[in-house]
Design a protein around this motif. Structure first.
Motif, mmCIF file in Angstrom:
data_model
loop_
_atom_site.group_PDB
_atom_site.id
_atom_site.type_symbol
_atom_site.label_atom_id
_atom_site.label_comp_id
_atom_site.label_asym_id
_atom_site.label_seq_id
_atom_site.Cartn_x
_atom_site.Cartn_y
_atom_site.Cartn_z
ATOM 1 N N GLY A 104 0.699 -1.126 0.028
ATOM 2 C CA GLY A 104 0.006 0.228 -0.005
ATOM 3 C C GLY A 104 0.834 1.244 -0.067
ATOM 4 O O GLY A 104 2.063 1.430 0.518
ATOM 5 N N LEU A 105 0.410 2.221 -0.790
ATOM 6 C CA LEU A 105 1.080 3.471 -0.768
ATOM 7 C C LEU A 105 0.034 4.776 -0.439
ATOM 8 O O LEU A 105 -0.957 4.611 -0.504
ATOM 9 N N LYS A 106 0.859 6.001 0.108
ATOM 10 C CA LYS A 106 0.033 6.867 0.288
ATOM 11 C C LYS A 106 0.060 7.889 -0.909
ATOM 12 O O LYS A 106 1.172 8.063 -1.643
ATOM 13 N N SER A 107 -1.015 8.122 -1.339
ATOM 14 C CA SER A 107 -1.173 9.340 -2.540
ATOM 15 C C SER A 107 -0.313 10.434 -2.624
ATOM 16 O O SER A 107 0.132 11.005 -3.513
ATOM 17 N N GLU A 108 0.059 10.800 -1.205
ATOM 18 C CA GLU A 108 0.872 12.030 -1.133
ATOM 19 C C GLU A 108 2.183 11.716 -1.597
ATOM 20 O O GLU A 108 3.082 12.982 -1.803
ATOM 21 N N PHE A 109 2.695 10.514 -1.867
ATOM 22 C CA PHE A 109 4.333 10.349 -2.116
ATOM 23 C C PHE A 109 4.374 9.817 -3.627
ATOM 24 O O PHE A 109 5.195 9.160 -3.922
ATOM 25 N N VAL A 110 3.204 9.942 -4.272
ATOM 26 C CA VAL A 110 3.039 9.726 -5.882
ATOM 27 C C VAL A 110 2.727 10.816 -6.736
ATOM 28 O O VAL A 110 2.189 11.634 -6.190
ATOM 29 N N ARG A 111 3.065 10.607 -8.011
ATOM 30 C CA ARG A 111 2.648 11.818 -8.990
ATOM 31 C C ARG A 111 1.923 10.638 -9.948
ATOM 32 O O ARG A 111 2.562 9.548 -10.539
ATOM 33 N N LYS A 112 0.982 11.176 -10.721
ATOM 34 C CA LYS A 112 0.602 10.536 -12.046
ATOM 35 C C LYS A 112 1.648 10.595 -13.232
ATOM 36 O O LYS A 112 2.073 11.453 -13.413
ATOM 37 N N ALA A 113 1.668 9.246 -13.730
ATOM 38 C CA ALA A 113 2.828 9.153 -14.819
ATOM 39 C C ALA A 113 2.047 9.585 -16.126
ATOM 40 O O ALA A 113 0.780 9.833 -16.435
#
Length: 113
Positions: A104-113
């Motif tokens: 599981g990841l937190k959305s605050e640590f990713v950006r849309k590719a």
């Protein structure tokens, strides 16, 4: 007069019943909704670090090194994750990362590719 049952938009229970004034109630999860507003209530809304709305099946890129409990190395910044699934909770992205498996990841640590 027969009362029409509607599917709950939150838990998908087929037993939503009318509760007067165009409001329906789900006996399983307690959700109340107005069927006329169902188009607006799409459910889960997850936003990435840049403010973009994410959807199931999107690809994202990790924007900072993320330590993983029990793993000798972190998930490196720049790692691309394909075919995400959105969930409720603190870690709102379920995915599979090569070399780490399901997590599981937190959305605050990713950006849309």
């Amino acid at each position: 007069m027969s009362e029409e049952m509607k599917q709950c938009p939150k838990c998908s229970s087929p037993y939503g019943y009318a509760s007067g004034d165009d409001t329906y109630v789900c006996p399983e999860c307690g959700n109340e909704w107005n069927p006329g507003e169902e188009e607006e209530e799409t459910g889960l809304k997850v936003i990435d670090a840049n403010g973009n709305v994410l959807q199931d099946g999107d690809s994202v890129v990790v924007i900072k090194d993320l330590p993983v409990k029990g793993a000798p190395k972190p998930v490196k910044a720049g790692t691309k994750v394909k075919n995400i699934r959105l969930t409720e909770g603190d870690h709102n992205i379920d995915c599979k990362i090569d070399g780490f498996g399901s997590m599981g990841l937190k959305s605050e640590f990713v950006r849309k590719a």
